[in-house]
Design a protein around this motif. Structure first.
Motif, PDB file in Angstrom:
ATOM      1  N   THR A 144     -84.582 -51.680  23.821  1.00 54.52           N
ATOM      2  CA  THR A 144     -84.861 -51.009  25.088  1.00 54.52           C
ATOM      3  C   THR A 144     -83.634 -51.056  25.996  1.00 54.52           C
ATOM      4  N   HIS A 145     -82.916 -52.180  26.003  1.00 53.53           N
ATOM      5  CA  HIS A 145     -81.692 -52.261  26.798  1.00 53.53           C
ATOM      6  C   HIS A 145     -80.606 -51.367  26.208  1.00 53.53           C
ATOM      7  N   SER A 148     -81.285 -47.780  27.004  1.00 54.63           N
ATOM      8  CA  SER A 148     -81.143 -47.493  28.433  1.00 54.63           C
ATOM      9  C   SER A 148     -79.687 -47.313  28.835  1.00 54.63           C
ATOM     10  N   LYS A 171     -91.061 -46.867  25.957  1.00 60.37           N
ATOM     11  CA  LYS A 171     -89.871 -46.956  26.812  1.00 60.37           C
ATOM     12  C   LYS A 171     -88.719 -46.157  26.215  1.00 60.37           C
ATOM     13  N   LYS A 175     -87.161 -42.701  27.954  1.00 63.70           N
ATOM     14  CA  LYS A 175     -85.748 -42.669  28.322  1.00 63.70           C
ATOM     15  C   LYS A 175     -85.021 -41.499  27.661  1.00 63.70           C
TER      16      LYS A 175
END
Length: 208
Positions: A144-145, A148, A171, A175
């Motif tokens: 997820t990081h 992002s 997520k 994004k």
């Protein structure tokens, strides 16, 4: 054009032009043939197939236009060291202009080592996350990081349950948006891992 063994890491297909792009494939868990195609078999004919075998079924059609590396099974694979071994294999016949990591299912694990190095990520033309497993907090937080902060490079293919983490899956999908996050739905007659495995076919069709 030739197959080259990269000892301890996998097999490399060298295409007919040295500067073609390189697809770097880290596959997933072993899967029984009956769970891939839905065809019932005798037990002795339905032994699990490792990803360094079945991933070639999806990427073989690309052999005339790119170099291809398919790694050994992912559980004990160091993605960074595997990539370095590929770089060290370059010569006058194999000097790829661009690299494209392709992580399927359990390929999330070596992918974390490779994508955790920003200097390496900057070299990649595109990154394909193909129904990667994110069933623990370590993998979910990492991807997820990563997405992002690197959304411009990432394409995500997913099924309803392949991520084993609905929140992380959603997520990533939010994004990236519908053009770069593609859900692969089950089709009539799908059994076992058929829908999950089909994400590879869809992803290969989207490669640049």
């Amino acid at each position: 054009m030739s197959d080259i063994d990269i000892p301890g890491y996998g097999k490399l297909w060298v295409a007919n032009k040295s500067d073609l792009p390189l697809l770097v494939v880290f596959g997933g868990i072993a899967v029984k043939p009956s769970q891939m195609d839905g065809i019932k078999r005798n037990k002795d004919d339905d032994n699990p197939v490792q990803s360094d075998v079945y991933m070639w079924n999806y990427v073989n059609p690309l052999k005339n236009r790119i170099h291809i590396f398919v790694s050994l099974p992912p559980r004990h694979m160091n993605g960074l060291k595997a990539y370095d071994a590929l770089v060290n294999s370059q010569d006058q016949k194999f000097a790829p202009s661009q690299q494209i990591p392709f992580l399927f299912n359990g390929g999330y694990l070596p992918g974390m080592g490779l994508l955790g190095e920003k200097a390496y990520v900057n070299k990649f033309l595109s990154i394909f996350l193909v129904d990667i497993w994110m069933g623990n907090s370590t993998s979910a937080d990492f991807y997820t990081h990563f997405v992002s902060t690197n959304a411009d490079r990432v394409t995500y293919l997913f099924t309803q349950g392949g991520a084993a983490n609905d929140d992380a899956r959603d997520k990533l999908a939010r994004k990236l948006g519908s053009q770069k996050a593609i859900k692969v739905d089950a089709q009539k007659g799908d059994v076992g891992y058929m829908t999950h495995m089909r994400t590879n076919t869809v992803a290969v069709g989207m490669l640049p």
